[in-house]
Design an enzyme around this catalytic site. Structure first.
Site, PDB file in Angstrom:
ATOM      1  N   LYS A 196      -2.926   0.759   1.203  1.00 24.37           N
ATOM      2  CA  LYS A 196      -3.045  -0.246   0.149  1.00 24.37           C
ATOM      3  C   LYS A 196      -2.446   0.343  -1.116  1.00 24.37           C
ATOM      4  O   LYS A 196      -2.897   1.371  -1.617  1.00 24.37           O
ATOM      5  CB  LYS A 196      -4.507  -0.609  -0.065  1.00 24.37           C
ATOM      6  CG  LYS A 196      -4.684  -1.566  -1.232  1.00 24.37           C
ATOM      7  CD  LYS A 196      -6.075  -2.129  -1.309  1.00 24.37           C
ATOM      8  CE  LYS A 196      -6.220  -2.997  -2.544  1.00 24.37           C
ATOM      9  NZ  LYS A 196      -7.547  -3.566  -2.659  1.00 24.37           N
ATOM     10  N   LYS A 249      -0.710  -3.357   2.829  1.00 22.95           N
ATOM     11  CA  LYS A 249      -0.866  -4.354   1.768  1.00 22.95           C
ATOM     12  C   LYS A 249      -0.194  -3.870   0.496  1.00 22.95           C
ATOM     13  O   LYS A 249      -0.439  -2.720   0.103  1.00 22.95           O
ATOM     14  CB  LYS A 249      -2.360  -4.535   1.524  1.00 22.95           C
ATOM     15  CG  LYS A 249      -2.696  -5.427   0.382  1.00 22.95           C
ATOM     16  CD  LYS A 249      -4.176  -5.522   0.229  1.00 22.95           C
ATOM     17  CE  LYS A 249      -4.437  -6.252  -1.072  1.00 22.95           C
ATOM     18  NZ  LYS A 249      -5.774  -6.143  -1.506  1.00 22.95           N
TER      19      LYS A 249
END
Ligand code: PBG
Length: 328
Positions: A196, A249
């Site tokens: 992330k 992400k």
């Protein structure tokens, strides 16, 4: 002109093209993130056209309509009133918290739905950070992990099928796995936000939840957008700690990272097409600059081609509806 190789012969019509199409998009590839709040009506999110903070009835309506077109998995994100945000983010593990209540409701109304919950403190933290903040501004790792375990267990108790830690604290996957097992939830899965990034593409999401950090940024825990090798390191740790699925992400700007993890792991991979990716596409389509029914599926098929199995996307219901209507 004599030419042995004419690749265009394999593209001559749709039937021929579909003989050798490598990547498919189907409603079962989507997880649908939904914003929820305590209020009595849906509230549109200005930077995410066609998305709202849903009230309870709005949530039921959206889930029901999505299930009808084959989208069966939902990720819940709560907007917490300022009055319930604290430095210790205690609301995150309140058994009567909004997420916990909605999990119980959804489980009883839609038993086949697969419910996913985000584990991180930011929606509940008065500082707007994913972890606890020390007086000098540092984000405390181990103290945060203890709270994340409580949050995960309370979500599992309320009916979550998949727990998705998005906080990027070190060691949280292993700690959550042990906490879930100790509490009798060995069948609850962990979808780790493995890679992330500290991305500016989360801006509209933070508008939606009023969850932007009050001070500083998230760069001491989320990853540097310049790095790919570090994603592998996070992957190996998550695998060792017992993650069932791993996530990259954002998705579209990080297709290389999806491919890298695909080549390094046998675990299922999820990719999150985040709020900023959604906002860009909606803005261009809303202005007539891009054609929605072509560009949105293209953005998703590219993520699958890169190696993602499942995509978290705010377009889930829209695209599944187009499919059900035979438009795409
Ligand atoms: C919370 C969280 C964020 C997103 C998902 N979970 C925001 C953040 O890390 O600041 C972003 C999703 C999106 O932008 O669509 N930890």
């Amino acid at each position: 002109m004599d030419m042995l190789h004419r690749p265009r012969r394999n593209r001559k019509n749709e039937t021929v093209r579909s003989f050798h199409r490598e990547t498919w998009l189907a409603p079962q590839h989507f997880m649908y993130p939904l914003f929820i709040h305590e209020g009595a009506a849906d509230i549109p999110i200005l930077s995410m056209p066609e998305c709202s903070r849903l009230c309870v009835e709005g949530l039921f309506r959206e889930v029901e309509a999505s299930m009808k077109v084959g989208v069966k998995s939902f990720v819940l994100f709560p907007a917490t009133p300022e009055s319930k945000k604290t430095a210790g983010a205690e609301e995150s593990y309140n058994p009567e918290g909004l997420v916990q209540r909605m999990l119980r409701e959804l489980k009883s109304r839609f038993p086949e739905a697969v419910l996913v919950t985000d584990v991180a403190l930011d929606p509940y933290s008065s500082a707007g950070h994913d972890g606890l903040v020390a007086p000098d501004g540092r984000i405390l790792n181990d103290e945060t992990v203890e709270i994340l375990v409580k949050q995960a267990v309370s979500q599992a108790e309320a009916g979550a099928d998949i727990i998705a830690p998005s906080d990027m604290m070190d060691g949280r996957v292993g700690a959550i796995r042990m906490g879930l097992d100790d509490a009798g939830f060995s069948e609850v899965s962990i979808l780790s936000y493995t890679a992330k990034y500290a991305s500016a593409f989360y801006g509209p999401f933070r508008d939606a939840l009023d969850s932007a950090p009050k001070h500083g940024d998230k760069k001491t825990y989320q990853m540097d957008p310049a790095n790919a090798r570090e994603a592998c390191r996070e992957l190996y740790l998550d695998e060792e700690e017992g993650a069932d699925m791993v996530m990259v992400k954002p998705a579209g700007p990080y297709l290389d990272v999806i491919r890298l993890l695909r080549d390094e792991t046998t675990l299922p991979i999820a990719a999150y097409q985040v709020s900023g990716e959604y906002a860009m596409l909606q803005a261009a389509c809303g202005n007539g600059w891009l054609e929605a029914e072509r560009v949105i599926p293209e953005s998703l098929v590219a993520i699958r081609r890169a190696g993602a199995d499942v995509i978290l996307t705010y377009f889930a219901r829209k695209v599944a509806t187009w499919m059900a209507e035979g438009r795409i």
